[in-house]
Design a protein around this motif. Structure first.
Motif, PDB file in Angstrom:
ATOM      1  N   GLN A   1       7.569   1.622   7.778  1.00 44.34           N
ATOM      2  CA  GLN A   1       7.106   2.534   6.730  1.00 44.34           C
ATOM      3  C   GLN A   1       8.257   3.397   6.203  1.00 44.34           C
TER       4      GLN A   1
ATOM      5  N   VAL B   1       0.360   1.230   5.560  1.00 44.69           N
ATOM      6  CA  VAL B   1       0.906   1.982   4.426  1.00 44.69           C
ATOM      7  C   VAL B   1       2.420   1.801   4.415  1.00 44.69           C
TER       8      VAL B   1
ATOM      9  N   MET C   1      -1.842   8.961   6.850  1.00 49.16           N
ATOM     10  CA  MET C   1      -1.042   7.946   6.164  1.00 49.16           C
ATOM     11  C   MET C   1       0.233   7.617   6.948  1.00 49.16           C
TER      12      MET C   1
ATOM     13  N   GLY D   1       0.804   5.712  -0.192  1.00 44.91           N
ATOM     14  CA  GLY D   1       0.093   6.980  -0.134  1.00 44.91           C
ATOM     15  C   GLY D   1       0.952   8.081  -0.726  1.00 44.91           C
TER      16      GLY D   1
ATOM     17  N   ARG E   1       0.838  -1.198   0.000  1.00 48.00           N
ATOM     18  CA  ARG E   1       0.000   0.000   0.000  1.00 48.00           C
ATOM     19  C   ARG E   1       0.870   1.245   0.000  1.00 48.00           C
TER      20      ARG E   1
END
Length: 199
Positions: A157, A124, A118, A62, A60
């Motif tokens: 992330q 994410v 996000m 963003g 995923r």
């Protein structure tokens, strides 16, 4: 084998040994912070390339576009249907077109809420803050707010920041900094930006 071939083989063996040692020493697993800055072309394009890579593995992603969002963007057009991609766009376009600090600040802060969401979401894998450097330069966002959100993001992330004149605090935080330097740009010679090449 010629002397040149022998020297080449020895050079490649030495290089392989050096690379193998670096690979063996890289044992830490975590998300990265990358900054693509400088006055050269290609910062946003490099970020979209990394977005494509992450999406290719099913992660995923963003993307927050702070300046170019209302402009055509071939990469965004190609990837927007991917269910793993979320794009939030600052609704005012180029700040030199709007020339209104109040509305630009409000639009920036509105889209920053999406960025914070996000950056706090462990699902994410990659967040791109495209052209956020200008938001800091113009005072639409303060560096402490941005720094805190990036520092407190989930450990796995990764974050990419793009834009000219990256704030020194962002540079200090980054794992990887790439500075794109302009040597020549066709636009400066009166050549129009080309669809599918420049945007």
């Amino acid at each position: 084998m010629s002397d040149r071939d022998t020297r080449h083989k020895q050079s490649m063996q030495k290089l392989k040994s050096h690379v193998d040692d670096k690979v063996a020493a890289a044992t830490e697993q975590r998300g990265l912070m990358m900054v693509f800055t400088g006055n050269g072309k290609g910062k946003t394009t490099a970020a979209w390339g990394t977005v494509t890579r992450a999406l290719g593995y099913g992660y995923r992603v963003g993307v927050i576009q702070f300046i170019k969002g209302q402009w055509e963007c071939g990469e965004r057009e190609r990837l927007i249907e991917d269910p793993n991609l979320e794009v939030a766009i600052m609704g005012t376009g180029f700040t030199w077109e709007t020339q209104n600090r109040e509305t630009d600040t409000a639009a920036c802060r509105e889209v920053w809420v999406e960025a914070e969401r996000m950056l706090a979401d462990p699902e994410v894998y990659l967040v791109v803050l495209d052209e956020i450097t200008y938001m800091l330069k113009f005072g639409y966002l303060d560096i402490e707010t941005v720094r805190r959100a990036i520092e407190n993001r989930p450990a796995e992330q990764s974050v990419i920041i793009t834009g000219r004149n990256a704030h020194r605090d962002l540079l200090a935080m980054a794992d990887t900094v790439t500075e794109m330097q302009e040597v020549r740009h066709a636009f400066n010679a009166g050549v129009q930006a080309r669809r599918g090449i420049d945007y």
